[in-house]
Each structure stands twice: as structure tokens, then as C-alpha cells.
Enzyme design. Structure first.
Site, mmCIF file in Angstrom:
data_model
loop_
_atom_site.group_PDB
_atom_site.id
_atom_site.type_symbol
_atom_site.label_atom_id
_atom_site.label_comp_id
_atom_site.label_asym_id
_atom_site.label_seq_id
_atom_site.Cartn_x
_atom_site.Cartn_y
_atom_site.Cartn_z
ATOM 1 N N ARG A 136 0.844 -1.208 0.000
ATOM 2 C CA ARG A 136 0.000 0.000 0.000
ATOM 3 C C ARG A 136 0.873 1.250 0.000
ATOM 4 O O ARG A 136 0.500 2.288 0.523
ATOM 5 C CB ARG A 136 -0.909 -0.001 1.215
ATOM 6 C CG ARG A 136 -0.184 -0.286 2.529
ATOM 7 C CD ARG A 136 -1.101 -0.096 3.689
ATOM 8 N NE ARG A 136 -0.490 -0.596 4.921
ATOM 9 C CZ ARG A 136 -1.011 -0.417 6.099
ATOM 10 N NH1 ARG A 136 -2.110 0.274 6.245
ATOM 11 N NH2 ARG A 136 -0.421 -0.906 7.166
ATOM 12 N N LYS A 156 2.046 6.187 1.926
ATOM 13 C CA LYS A 156 1.569 4.941 2.541
ATOM 14 C C LYS A 156 0.056 5.036 2.680
ATOM 15 O O LYS A 156 -0.447 5.958 3.318
ATOM 16 C CB LYS A 156 2.220 4.747 3.903
ATOM 17 C CG LYS A 156 1.838 3.448 4.592
ATOM 18 C CD LYS A 156 2.739 3.192 5.782
ATOM 19 C CE LYS A 156 2.273 1.995 6.590
ATOM 20 N NZ LYS A 156 3.156 1.768 7.743
ATOM 21 N N ASP A 304 11.298 -7.795 7.358
ATOM 22 C CA ASP A 304 10.846 -6.828 6.344
ATOM 23 C C ASP A 304 10.683 -5.441 6.956
ATOM 24 O O ASP A 304 10.528 -4.450 6.234
ATOM 25 C CB ASP A 304 9.519 -7.277 5.718
ATOM 26 C CG ASP A 304 8.482 -7.668 6.757
ATOM 27 O OD1 ASP A 304 8.769 -8.596 7.540
ATOM 28 O OD2 ASP A 304 7.412 -7.054 6.811
HETATM 29 P P1 AMP Z 1 3.297 -4.244 8.120
HETATM 30 O O1 AMP Z 1 2.794 -5.194 9.163
HETATM 31 O O2 AMP Z 1 2.620 -2.937 8.105
HETATM 32 O O3 AMP Z 1 4.787 -4.142 8.115
HETATM 33 O O4 AMP Z 1 2.875 -4.909 6.716
HETATM 34 C C1 AMP Z 1 3.241 -6.198 6.330
HETATM 35 C C2 AMP Z 1 2.919 -6.384 4.882
HETATM 36 O O5 AMP Z 1 1.505 -6.262 4.672
HETATM 37 C C3 AMP Z 1 3.546 -5.388 3.935
HETATM 38 O O6 AMP Z 1 3.860 -6.058 2.766
HETATM 39 C C4 AMP Z 1 2.458 -4.373 3.721
HETATM 40 O O7 AMP Z 1 2.602 -3.683 2.517
HETATM 41 C C5 AMP Z 1 1.224 -5.263 3.701
HETATM 42 N N1 AMP Z 1 -0.005 -4.559 4.065
HETATM 43 C C6 AMP Z 1 -0.377 -4.114 5.300
HETATM 44 N N2 AMP Z 1 -1.588 -3.525 5.226
HETATM 45 C C7 AMP Z 1 -1.993 -3.562 3.944
HETATM 46 C C8 AMP Z 1 -3.151 -3.115 3.232
HETATM 47 N N3 AMP Z 1 -4.142 -2.496 3.839
HETATM 48 N N4 AMP Z 1 -3.198 -3.337 1.907
HETATM 49 C C9 AMP Z 1 -2.208 -3.977 1.276
HETATM 50 N N5 AMP Z 1 -1.110 -4.423 1.877
HETATM 51 C C10 AMP Z 1 -0.984 -4.228 3.199
HETATM 52 MG MG MG Z 2 6.168 -3.402 7.134
#
Ligand code: AMP
Ligand code: MG
Length: 550
Positions: A136, A156, A304
């Protein structure tokens, strides 16, 4: 000539302010341009036109993806004056302009932009999760400012990408406010971090979120935060290329990062692999030591979410400790406490071990061996960093025998008495050592009043006094050193929750006030005092936790 720039420079220092005040800030946003092409255009970019469908991307570091702008009426929630001025050469008044708001909402792309989403993988909670990537987020371009620094704004919450998996590509207001405030507060606190320039929300672009994972999803307004960093590569950027057996792409990415982002390493140096690994490791371990010093718990330390540049990245269910306990976990999804406050240095070491393995396909044999030798030193490295950080918080600069126990006993006293992490250190800087055991002298120092009830407090104070004497630190020096490193204010979950509740009703006063407050977290602020920001946190905030729903 190689440019030197600093990712998280404390931007309020005099030299920078003078340099900027001489420089002309742009007040017409239409004149603001990216450098074209951006440096990352040298890397393999996937150009699949079906950009908003989940796909396993191959042989690329980025995907070319247009933003999906926020729809409806867009409001500016807040903007960071410092980021606009010092990173983007912009007059902060620009933030109110329609063009700038459209820029943050993903609607307006300044000349020279190249919108891409980054491909990466990662180990989540200890297990390989395969392709993740910017699901996103969109990197918009490269801006080179008047000081020659290169910065990449990234949105974001700006729509779907090949990495969206089951997500909708959006972000909601509450999590975006938290990311905005923490990013800029970390700068003030002196912790390496990605920056945040601005935040917008739509009045009528709604998304579904189940905030507490209770099965009762609700509609919330979509928001976009504009983050800023010199580059967005993560440990997982290399890991995906290892798992997918793409060593050529990894080598390209490696040489590229050395060339543009590790300016102290010569591109021809045969030892550049081990030098790179060491720098990534040290920067990340310096960062985690800085976190321990301000009571910051990231919450989701997956590979990540670890930047190659060693800056704090991806603020989600993080938390700054109120009353201290080592096993503090702010994230409701972290049942096993894998990412608890006191485990963070260890977890960074685990992540760095995985990183060394991921690099193997491009490592010459001798470099593999040298990296192993470096790895053997990292535990001691981070231990000393954390110890020095705490010693500094107590007004001490040298490491001496018995210091580990001195710190541990102090933290245990805090834990036993539920004393506040931030306030105990700060209040210790505010009273004379000789008055520490005189309760009448402690007055409003509520956290010290708590800790002094702990078993063995008197003995600890005596040891501390002797230790200060051994280093020959005058009382005046002790207090001034401590005031410089122990903040008065940190972004506590309860403070942000109040600001979020107001923001959800379109009152952004508190969000903006907090943003301003955290520019100088070491100075007492009259307004913040009125709001009780150094008083005992309210009872409703006790045990406040966050979910990953964002
Ligand atoms: P995070 O836990 O925020 O580090 O996200 C982990 C993964 O999930 C990353 O690849 C983000 O881009 C993806 N992600 C989190 N929320 C969303 C969303 N609403 N739409 C698409 N991808 C998401
Ligand atoms: Mg992340």
C-alpha cells in the site's frame, strides 16, 4: 565526488538552521521538481500493466505502479514544518495549498517523478513469509535538496500494488496519525528514523477495518501519510532475492546500494561485502540501543521491517513504555512476547543472522568467512551500546565494573514499584543527589516517590552516589548531562489516543500540538504541563495495546 548526508540529522541544530535561513524556500509548489531519472531507475523495475493484482514478481527490485489517489474531500491533518523546510526546501505554508494536498493524496505527481512499489520478503514472527513488498506504498521520486541531500518521498495508503496480497492498499487515520507523530518525535529524541512530511485524510473514502479482531468490522476513513527516507531497502529486499534464487539481481542491488547509500565504502574495494554487512549491523544495533534508551518498543520486528540504513521503519503497534516492565509488549498479536521491549537487541541479532545467510549467494568465500568473524562480535557490540546508553542516562560516560548490575537493579526497582520509565530518569536529573532520600524534597516528582518505596532503594542510591564519585562527575554535570538525554515527553499511547479521537471528528489541534511538542522533547512545555503530559498516565490507559489493523 561522493556526497555526504545524514539520514536523521538533528535538524534543529544551529548550523542547519543558519544554512536553511540563507536558502530560499519555495512557496509555489508547482515549481517543486524531482531529479530525473531517480537513482532507483538503474535497478530492474517490473512493468507488468496489471499492477493492482497480486502477483509473484520476478527478477525485479521494484514494480512500476501508479498511485490510486484518495477520493472525496481531502483534508490536511498536519505537516511537519521541519521536514518541509529542511528536507524539501519548501516554505511550510505550502502544506495548505491544493497542489501539495493533492501530492500527498496521490493525485498530483510533480515533474520528474517515477512511481514504484518495492519488492521484498521477510521473516514474520520467526517464519519465512515469502513475498511481502509495498502492498500500500508508492515511492514517488528522488528529490535532491539545496544541501545536496537525496530524499525519497513515499506514500503509505495510496492504493493497491502487486504486493497487496489480501489487503486493500489503504491506511486508516488512527494508524497514520501514530506513524506521523512517532516518526517526527524520533527525530527530536535523536533516534535514527524514517521521516514523515504530511498526513491527509478523506471525508468520504471509507475502508473496512476490524480494529480489535473481534469479528465486528467498521468503516473508517482512509488516510495517506507521506514518509521520507534516503532509501527504502530492508533486510527482506535481499532475502526475497535469495529465496527466489535471483543472485544476479541481488548483486545488482548490492552494488547499487553501495554506490548510492553507503558512501564510506568504495565500490572497488574487495572487502566491500564485509564492510557493508558490518555497517548495516552496527547501524541497526546502534538504533536498537537508542530505542532501549527512550523506552521504545517497535512491536513487529520482522525482517521486512528492518531498514538497510539502520533507521526505525514501519510504525505500527509500537509503544513507549509508561510504568516500566522489561517484558512490555504493545502488539496484541504478539502472544508469545517475541518482540517484547527487553528482547529487542536479541531479535535484531537474530534478524542480522538471517541477513548474513541471505547475502551468501553473492559472497566470495573470504568475505563469507570475514562476515562470520564480524557476527561473532555483534552480541558484545550491542550489549556495550545498550549499557552505554543507560549509563549516559544516569550521567555517566565510562563503562566500569559492576555497571551492568547497577543498571539492572535500577530497572528492577522501577519494575517492582511500577515507576514510570521516562519520568523516573528525568526526575532523577531534576533533584540533587543529596535530596534523593528526603521525601519532602521530592514534591511533584511522583515517579521518584514511587521508586523510593522499592526494596533496596537506599542501597542503590548509595551505590549510584559512589559510582558518580568514582567518575568524578560534579552534581552540576550529572544533572546537565542527564537533562540532555532524558526526555520530558515521549509519544505515549494514551496521549496519541486522545489526539486521534479528536482527529476522527476533524479537530486536528491536538495532533498538531503533539507534532510541535515533540520537536523539542527535552524542554518543559507549559501547555503540555497543563495537559498532564508528565503526570501519572490516566487509569484508562493502563495496559493499552494496539493491534496490527491499520
Ligand atoms: P506491516 O505489518 O505494516 O509491516 O505490513 C506487512 C505487509 O503487509 C507489507 O507487505 C504491507 O505492505 C502489507 N499490508 C499491510 N496492510 C496492507 C493493506 N491495507 N493493503 C495492502 N497491503 C498491506
Ligand atoms: Mg512493514
Amino acid at each position: 565526488m561522493r556526497r555526504a548526508f545524514c539520514v536523521f540529522a538533528a535538524l534543529q541544530n544551529d548550523t542547519t538552521v543558519r544554512a536553511v535561513s540563507k536558502m530560499k524556500l519555495m512557496s509555489n509548489f508547482k515549481e517543486w521538481k524531482f531529479k530525473y531519472p531517480p537513482n532507483y531507475a538503474e535497478l530492474p523495475i517490473d512493468e507488468n500493466p496489471a499492477y493492482n493484482e497480486p502477483v509473484a514478481v520476478k527478477n525485479a527490485v521494484f514494480s512500476k505502479v501508479p498511485t490510486e489517489p484518495l477520493t472525496g474531500t481531502i483534508r490536511l491533518v498536519c505537516a511537519s514544518e521541519d521536514a518541509l523546510k529542511y528536507l524539501f526546501d519548501l516554505d511550510p505554508s505550502v502544506a495548505e495549498s491544493e497542489d501539495f494536498i493533492n501530492f500527498v493524496a496521490g493525485k498530483y505527481q510533480p515533474p520528474g517523478g517515477l512511481s514504484v512499489s518495492h519488492r521484498y520478503g521477510g521473516y514474520q514472527f520467526g517464519f519465512w513469509a515469502d513475498q511481502l513488498g509495498d502492498g500500500r506504498a508508492h515511492v514517488l521520486g528522488e528529490y535532491v535538496n539545496g544541501k545536496g541531500e537525496s530524499w525519497q518521498p513515499q506514500l503509505k495508503g495510496s492504493g493497491e500494488t502487486p504486493y497487496s496480497r489480501f489487503g486493500d492498499g489503504r491506511a486508516v487515520l488512527r494508524s497514520s496519525v501514530r506513524e506521523m507523530l512517532a516518526s517526527e518525535a524520533m527525530v527530536g529524541l535523536g533516534v535514527p528514523t524514517t521521516r514523515a512530511a504530511a498526513l491527509v485524510v478523506s471525508d468520504d473514502h471509507m475502508v473496512w477495518r476490524d480494529k480489535t479482531y473481534s469479528g465486528r468490522a467498521k468503516q473508517e476513513r482512509a488516510a495517506v501519510v507521506m514518509r521520507v527516507c534516503p532509501a527504502w531497502y530492508r533486510l527482506g529486499s535481499f532475502e526475497i532475492l535469495d529465496k527466489r534464487k535471483e543472485p544476479d539481481t541481488m548483486k545488482t542491488l548490492f552494488e547499487f546500494i553501495i554506490k548510492y547509500h553507503f558512501l564510506s565504502i568504495d565500490s572497488e574495494d574487495e572487502d566491500r561485502f564485509v564492510k557493508f554487512y558490518t555497517e548495516v549491523a552496527h547501524k541497526n544495533l546502534d538504533m536498537v540501543a537508542a530505542w532501549q534508551g527512550v523506552g521504545f518498543t517497535h512491536g513487529v520486528l520482522n525482517t521486512d521491517n528492518i531498514s538497510i540504513l539502520g533507521v526505525t521503519i514501519d510504525y505500527g503497534p509500537y509503544g513507549f513504555i509508561d510504568h516500566y516492565y522489561g517484558s512490555y509488549v504493545p502488539n496484541t498479536s504478539d502472544d508469545l512476547g517475541r518482540y517484547a521491549f527487553d528482547r529487542q537487541p536479541q531479535i535484531l541479532l537474530w534478524n542480522l543472522e538471517k541477513f548474513a545467510l541471505a547475502l551468501e549467494p553473492i559472497l566470495p568465500e573470504d568475505q563469507k568467512q570475514k562476515i562470520k568473524e564480524v557476527q561473532a562480535t555483534l552480541e558484545e557490540y550491542v550489549k556495550r551500546k545498550v549499557l552505554s546508553t543507560y549509563l549516559l542516562k544516569l550521567g555517566l560516560k565510562e563503562i566500569q565494573d559492576g555497571d551492568g548490575a547497577l543498571i539492572e537493579d535500577f530497572l528492577n526497582l522501577m519494575q517492582d514499584t511500577m515507576a514510570d520509565f521516562t519520568c523516573t530518569f528525568r526526575q532523577l536529573a531534576e533533584v540533587d543527589l543529596k535530596d534523593l532520600e528526603d521525601v519532602s524534597k521530592l514534591e511533584t516528582r511522583w515517579s521518584l516517590t514511587k521508586i523510593r518505596e522499592g526494596k533496596g532503594w537506599g542501597k542503590w542510591v548509595e551505590r549510584y552516589r559512589q559510582r558518580i564519585e568514582k567518575e568524578n562527575v560534579s552534581e552540576e554535570d550529572r544533572r546537565s548531562r542527564m537533562t540532555a538525554v532524558n526526555p520530558v515527553y515521549v509519544p505515549r499511547n494514551w496521549m496519541m489516543q486522545e489526539a486521534i479521537t479528536d482527529a476522527e471528528n476533524n479537530d486536528f489541534t491536538k495532533v498538531r500540538f503533539l507534532l510541535e511538542l515533540f520537536r523539542r522533547p527535552f524542554e518543559v512545555n507549559a501547555e503540555a504541563e497543563k495537559l498532564g503530559y508528565t503526570s501519572q498516565p490516566p487509569s484508562w490507559s493502563y495496559g493499552l495495546k494496539l493491534s496490527c489493523s491499520s
